[in-house]
Design a protein around this motif. Structure first.
Motif, PDB file in Angstrom:
ATOM      1  N   SER A   1      -8.397   0.972 -19.147  1.00  0.00           N
ATOM      2  CA  SER A   1      -8.851  -0.220 -18.426  1.00  0.00           C
ATOM      3  C   SER A   1      -9.523   0.129 -17.107  1.00  0.00           C
ATOM      4  N   GLY A   2      -9.355   1.368 -16.666  1.00  0.00           N
ATOM      5  CA  GLY A   2      -9.906   1.800 -15.382  1.00  0.00           C
ATOM      6  C   GLY A   2      -8.895   1.838 -14.261  1.00  0.00           C
ATOM      7  N   ASP A   3      -7.697   1.284 -14.475  1.00  0.00           N
ATOM      8  CA  ASP A   3      -6.662   1.334 -13.444  1.00  0.00           C
ATOM      9  C   ASP A   3      -6.320   2.793 -13.131  1.00  0.00           C
ATOM     10  N   THR A   4      -6.244   3.095 -11.851  1.00  0.00           N
ATOM     11  CA  THR A   4      -6.022   4.461 -11.387  1.00  0.00           C
ATOM     12  C   THR A   4      -4.920   4.469 -10.339  1.00  0.00           C
ATOM     13  N   TRP A   5      -4.028   5.457 -10.416  1.00  0.00           N
ATOM     14  CA  TRP A   5      -2.981   5.575  -9.416  1.00  0.00           C
ATOM     15  C   TRP A   5      -2.653   7.056  -9.213  1.00  0.00           C
ATOM     16  N   ALA A   6      -2.066   7.335  -8.070  1.00  0.00           N
ATOM     17  CA  ALA A   6      -1.724   8.712  -7.715  1.00  0.00           C
ATOM     18  C   ALA A   6      -0.280   9.012  -8.080  1.00  0.00           C
ATOM     19  N   VAL A   7      -0.029  10.253  -8.471  1.00  0.00           N
ATOM     20  CA  VAL A   7       1.335  10.783  -8.557  1.00  0.00           C
ATOM     21  C   VAL A   7       1.425  11.916  -7.546  1.00  0.00           C
ATOM     22  N   ARG A   8       2.631  12.163  -7.066  1.00  0.00           N
ATOM     23  CA  ARG A   8       2.787  13.127  -5.985  1.00  0.00           C
ATOM     24  C   ARG A   8       3.700  14.280  -6.393  1.00  0.00           C
ATOM     25  N   VAL A   9       3.676  15.320  -5.591  1.00  0.00           N
ATOM     26  CA  VAL A   9       4.518  16.477  -5.844  1.00  0.00           C
ATOM     27  C   VAL A   9       5.984  16.069  -5.755  1.00  0.00           C
ATOM     28  N   ASN A  10       6.339  15.276  -4.747  1.00  0.00           N
ATOM     29  CA  ASN A  10       7.713  14.779  -4.624  1.00  0.00           C
ATOM     30  C   ASN A  10       7.851  13.488  -5.417  1.00  0.00           C
TER      31      ASN A  10
ATOM     32  N   THR B   1      10.953   9.553   7.345  1.00  0.00           N
ATOM     33  CA  THR B   1      11.276   8.147   7.553  1.00  0.00           C
ATOM     34  C   THR B   1      11.165   7.395   6.238  1.00  0.00           C
ATOM     35  N   SER B   2      11.676   6.163   6.230  1.00  0.00           N
ATOM     36  CA  SER B   2      11.587   5.313   5.039  1.00  0.00           C
ATOM     37  C   SER B   2      10.996   3.956   5.403  1.00  0.00           C
ATOM     38  N   ILE B   3      10.166   3.429   4.508  1.00  0.00           N
ATOM     39  CA  ILE B   3       9.670   2.055   4.599  1.00  0.00           C
ATOM     40  C   ILE B   3      10.291   1.297   3.426  1.00  0.00           C
TER      41      ILE B   3
ATOM     42  N   ASN C   1       7.538   5.408  -8.533  1.00  0.00           N
ATOM     43  CA  ASN C   1       6.306   5.924  -7.915  1.00  0.00           C
ATOM     44  C   ASN C   1       5.889   5.058  -6.731  1.00  0.00           C
ATOM     45  N   LEU C   2       6.862   4.565  -5.966  1.00  0.00           N
ATOM     46  CA  LEU C   2       6.590   3.639  -4.864  1.00  0.00           C
ATOM     47  C   LEU C   2       6.501   4.333  -3.501  1.00  0.00           C
ATOM     48  N   HIS C   3       7.123   5.467  -3.348  1.00  0.00           N
ATOM     49  CA  HIS C   3       6.987   6.351  -2.193  1.00  0.00           C
ATOM     50  C   HIS C   3       7.225   5.679  -0.839  1.00  0.00           C
ATOM     51  N   PRO C   4       8.482   5.355  -0.548  1.00  0.00           N
ATOM     52  CA  PRO C   4       8.815   4.818   0.776  1.00  0.00           C
ATOM     53  C   PRO C   4       8.875   5.883   1.866  1.00  0.00           C
ATOM     54  N   THR C   5       8.882   7.168   1.507  1.00  0.00           N
ATOM     55  CA  THR C   5       9.105   8.246   2.471  1.00  0.00           C
ATOM     56  C   THR C   5       7.811   8.638   3.174  1.00  0.00           C
ATOM     57  N   GLU C   6       7.872   8.726   4.504  1.00  0.00           N
ATOM     58  CA  GLU C   6       6.762   9.225   5.316  1.00  0.00           C
ATOM     59  C   GLU C   6       7.229  10.477   6.046  1.00  0.00           C
ATOM     60  N   ALA C   7       6.267  11.348   6.377  1.00  0.00           N
ATOM     61  CA  ALA C   7       6.592  12.619   7.039  1.00  0.00           C
ATOM     62  C   ALA C   7       5.811  12.769   8.336  1.00  0.00           C
ATOM     63  N   TYR C   8       6.483  13.316   9.346  1.00  0.00           N
ATOM     64  CA  TYR C   8       5.902  13.570  10.669  1.00  0.00           C
ATOM     65  C   TYR C   8       6.228  15.005  11.070  1.00  0.00           C
ATOM     66  N   LEU C   9       5.287  15.667  11.710  1.00  0.00           N
ATOM     67  CA  LEU C   9       5.495  17.021  12.201  1.00  0.00           C
ATOM     68  C   LEU C   9       5.445  17.014  13.722  1.00  0.00           C
ATOM     69  N   LEU C  10       6.413  17.673  14.335  1.00  0.00           N
ATOM     70  CA  LEU C  10       6.413  17.900  15.771  1.00  0.00           C
ATOM     71  C   LEU C  10       6.382  19.403  15.957  1.00  0.00           C
ATOM     72  N   ALA C  11       5.281  19.900  16.532  1.00  0.00           N
ATOM     73  CA  ALA C  11       5.084  21.352  16.576  1.00  0.00           C
ATOM     74  C   ALA C  11       4.375  21.765  17.849  1.00  0.00           C
TER      75      ALA C  11
ATOM     76  N   ASP D   1       0.862  -1.180   0.000  1.00  0.00           N
ATOM     77  CA  ASP D   1       0.000   0.000   0.000  1.00  0.00           C
ATOM     78  C   ASP D   1       0.902   1.236   0.000  1.00  0.00           C
ATOM     79  N   PRO D   2       0.728   2.177  -0.923  1.00  0.00           N
ATOM     80  CA  PRO D   2       1.593   3.365  -0.956  1.00  0.00           C
ATOM     81  C   PRO D   2       1.221   4.418   0.072  1.00  0.00           C
ATOM     82  N   PHE D   3       0.200   4.143   0.883  1.00  0.00           N
ATOM     83  CA  PHE D   3      -0.249   5.145   1.850  1.00  0.00           C
ATOM     84  C   PHE D   3      -0.268   4.542   3.252  1.00  0.00           C
ATOM     85  N   ARG D   4       0.534   5.132   4.138  1.00  0.00           N
ATOM     86  CA  ARG D   4       0.536   4.764   5.541  1.00  0.00           C
ATOM     87  C   ARG D   4      -0.629   5.469   6.240  1.00  0.00           C
TER      88      ARG D   4
END
Length: 551
Positions: A102-111, A175-177, A116-126, A41-44
C-alpha cells in the motif's frame, strides 16, 4: 524519604501493578480503539537546536559478538565522532525501514520496543568530542537522522563532573515519553516503558563493549538531579511529558566499577539546572488522552535523594561458552528483528541452548551494568530444544534466587538437574510433558509462544522488594528488559529469532507455577524459535532516500 512517604509510595506502585494486570475476563485499562489521528510522532526533535551530524557507518567486521563475552576488551582513548557514531548506530539507531504494498512505511530500530512505539529518548553529556565539538555539551540523539542536537554548552558542569569520572568517560541519560506507549496500551504502558528502557540499556551495553567502553548504571543519582541535567530548570509537563529515568556512565575499558553511592557533583547539577536549553521540542500528537495512573506511579517510584544503594557482587568476566562463531557484533545488533510468527517445527540445538544459558547467568556481564544483585529468574516452557524433554524448567540465575524459589513454587515440582550439556548452567527440570497449550493459554492465546523452541516467563522478587523500596519497581523491569535483549541477540546468533511478550495473563502464570502471593511476579515473557517471513513486507535501508512516516 520518611517511612510514611515510602510506605505511601510503595502502596501506590503495588496497586498500580495490580490494576494493570491482564486477566482472562478483562484486560488492563486501555483505549477501546486506536485513534490514528492522534498517533504520536515516534521521533523527538528539538527544532532550532544546532545539529552535529554523525557518520552513517557500515557494519564493522570486528569485534565478533562472542568475543564480547570472552574478556577480549580493548579500551578506547575517549569519545570521538567515529566512536559515538558507532555506539549509537549499533544501539539506538534505525536498523531498517519496512514498506507494504500500500506504500505505508515505518522504521524499525536496533533497540526493540513494545509495539514499535519507542518511548525512550537518549541524551549525551560529554566533554569535547573529537571531530564533533571542541567544548563540553549536552546533546540529544536524533535517530531519524542519526545526528546529535546540541541543547546547551556544559563548560562549568563538565569541569565538576570530570573530576569524579575516569578519563575519557561520558554520560548517557535515558528518558521516557509515556504517551507514545499509552496511546496504544493505556495504563499498562507504565510497565512497557520500563521494559523498553531495559532493552535500551542492554543495547547500549553491548554496543559500548564493542567500541571499547564499559557501561554502568549510576543507580544512586536522585531523580531530581537527573531531570536537572537533562531538562534544566523545568521538566516537560502535560500530555507529552518526558520523564528522566536513568543515567549511565560510559568509561574506556577496562573500567573500575562505580562506587555504589556515586552521584553527580552538586555544583554540576546546579549549573545545568540554570543553563538555558536550545531548540523547541516538537509536539508529538494533535490530541491526547490522559492516563493519570502512569504519571502518579512514575512520581511514586522516583529515586530519593537519601538512597543508600548496596553494590552487587563483582561480575565474572571472560567466559568462553563455546568456539567463536565469527559473527560480527555490529551486523548481529542491526539484524535483530522481532518475529511476527514462529514456524512450529524448528528446534534449537543443544549447543546453542547451553551457550544461551551461560549468557543468562546473573553473575556475569552484561547484567553487572545494573550495579545491583540479580532479582530475576527464568521459568522456561520448553517445546523443541535438542537434548531436553518438553516440560517446565527453571533457570534461577543466582544461588540465592534458587533457594527462595524452591520455597515459593509448587512443592510437587521435581527440582531435578536437567540432563545434557544444558544442565551444567544450573537448569532445573520442574515437570515433564507437552506445555505448548499452557504456553498459549497464559500468553493470551498467542500461538507464537507455543510454536517456538521455548517460551520464557521472567519471575522477579517483588512484593517485599517494592514494598520496602518503591524505586526498585522500574529497575526490576530494566533487569528483565536486559535479559530480553540478550535473548534477542542470542536467538539471531543461533539462526533463530525472538519476540518479547508483554501481553499475558499475570495470575494464570503464577497459578501454573504454584506461586501463592506477590512475593514473586512474572514481569516479562519471551519466545525464541524458527520464524516465518512476512512476504508482504519489503525491507529498505536504514538511512537511504526514504520519506518520513506519513509523507
Amino acid at each position: 524519604m520518611t517511612d510514611n512517604a515510602r510506605s505511601a509510595a510503595a502502596n501506590l506502585v503495588l496497586a498500580a501493578h495490580e490494576r494493570t494486570k491482564h486477566m482472562p475476563d478483562r484486560y488492563a485499562p486501555g483505549p477501546d480503539a486506536l485513534d490514528w489521528a492522534t498517533r504520536p510522532d515516534p521521533f523527538r526533535r528539538y527544532e532550532g537546536a544546532p545539529i552535529g551530524n554523525l557518520d552513517r557507518v557500515d557494519d564493522a567486521p570486528e569485534p565478533t559478538y562472542d568475543s564480547l563475552f570472552a574478556g577480549e576488551r580493548h579500551g578506547a582513548p575517549g569519545p570521538s565522532r567515529a566512536l559515538v557514531s558507532r555506539l549509537l548506530r549499533d544501539s539506538l539507531a534505525i536498523s531498517a525501514w519496512k514498506r507494504v504494498s500500500s506504500g505505508d512505511t515505518w522504521a524499525v530500530r536496533v533497540n526493540p520496543s513494545s509495539g514499535n512505539l519507542h518511548p525512550t529518548e537518549a541524551y549525551l553529556l560529554a566533554g569535547p568530542i573529537e571531530g564533533l565539538s571542541d567544548s563540553p555539551a549536552l546533546w540529544h540523539y536524533r535517530p531519524l537522522d542519526h545526528a546529535l542536537e546540541q541543547l546547551c554548552a556544559a563548560h562549568e558542569a563538565w569541569s565538576e563532573l570530570a573530576a569524579d569520572l575516569p578519563e575519557g568517560a561520558f554520560l548517557v541519560a535515558l528518558t521516557s515519553i509515556p504517551w507514545r506507549t499509552a496511546w496504544k496500551y493505556g495504563e499498562r504502558a507504565l510497565r512497557y516503558c520500563q521494559l523498553d528502557l531495559g532493552h535500551a540499556i542492554g543495547a547500549l551495553a553491548l554496543a559500548a563493549r564493542a567500541t571499547g567502553f564499559d557501561l554502568q548504571v549510576a543507580g544512586a543519582v536522585p531523580s531530581g538531579d537527573l531531570a536537572a541535567i537533562v531538562f534544566g530548570g523545568e521538566s516537560p509537563t502535560g500530555p507529552d511529558a518526558e520523564h528522566a529515568d536513568v543515567v549511565l556512565v560510559a568509561s574506556p575499558s577496562p573500567a573500575a566499577p562505580l562506587p555504589p553511592g556515586w552521584r553527580l557533583a552538586p555544583r554540576a547539577v546546579e549549573s545545568l539546572r540554570r543553563t538555558p536549553r536550545a531548540g523547541t521540542a516538537n509536539q508529538l500528537s494533535a490530541a491526547h488522552r490522559e492516563w493519570p495512573l502512569i504519571h502518579d506511579a512514575m512520581a511514586a517510584w522516583r529515586t530519593p535523594g537519601d538512597l543508600a544503594l548496596d553494590a552487587g557482587a563483582p561480575a565474572a568476566d571472560g567466559h568462553r561458552d563455546g568456539p567463536d562463531r565469527g559473527l560480527p557484533a555490529s551486523r548481529l545488533f542491526r539484524s535483530r528483528r522481532s518475529a511476527a510468527a514462529m514456524d512450529g517445527v524448528s528446534r534449537m540445538t543443544e549447543a546453542a541452548f547451553a551457550r544461551l544459558l551461560g549468557r543468562l547467568r546473573g553473575d556475569r556481564w552484561p547484567y553487572s551494568v545494573l550495579g545491583v544483585a540479580p532479582h530475576a529468574a527464568l521459568a522456561l516452557l520448553v517445546h523443541r530444544v535438542e537434548g531436553l524433554e518438553p516440560g517446565i524448567y527453571l533457570l534461577p540465575r543466582d544461588g540465592a534466587l534458587s533457594a527462595e524459589l524452591r520455597l515459593a513454587l509448587d512443592p510437587a515440582f521435581h527440582w531435578a538437574p536437567a540432563s545434557g550439556a544444558s544442565g551444567k548452567q544450573g537448569l532445573m527440570l520442574l515437570a515433564t510433558g507437552e506445555v505448548q497449550a499452557a504456553a498459549g493459554a497464559v500468553n493470551a492465546g498467542q500461538e507464537i509462544t507455543s510454536d517456538g523452541a521455548f517460551a520464557v516467563a521472567m519471575l522477579t522478587r517483588f512484593g517485599h522488594v517494592v514494598g520496602e523500596r518503591p524505586w526498585m519497581y522500574p529497575r526490576l523491569y530494566w533487569e528483565c528488559g536486559l535479559i530480553g535483549q540478550v535473548l534477542y541477540v542470542e536467538a539471531e546468533a543461533a539462526g533463530l529469532r525472538g519476540t518479547g511478550i508483554g501481553c499475558y495473563f499475570d495470575d494464570l502464570v503464577h497459578r501454573l507455577l504454584g506461586l501463592r502471593d506477590d512475593a514473586w511476579q512474572s514481569l516479562y515473557h519471551f519466545t525464541v524459535g524458527g520464524y516465518l517471513q512476512d512476504p508482504r513486507l519489503q525491507t529498505l535501508p536504514a538511512y537511504g532516500e526514504l520519506p518520513a512516516p506519513g509523507q
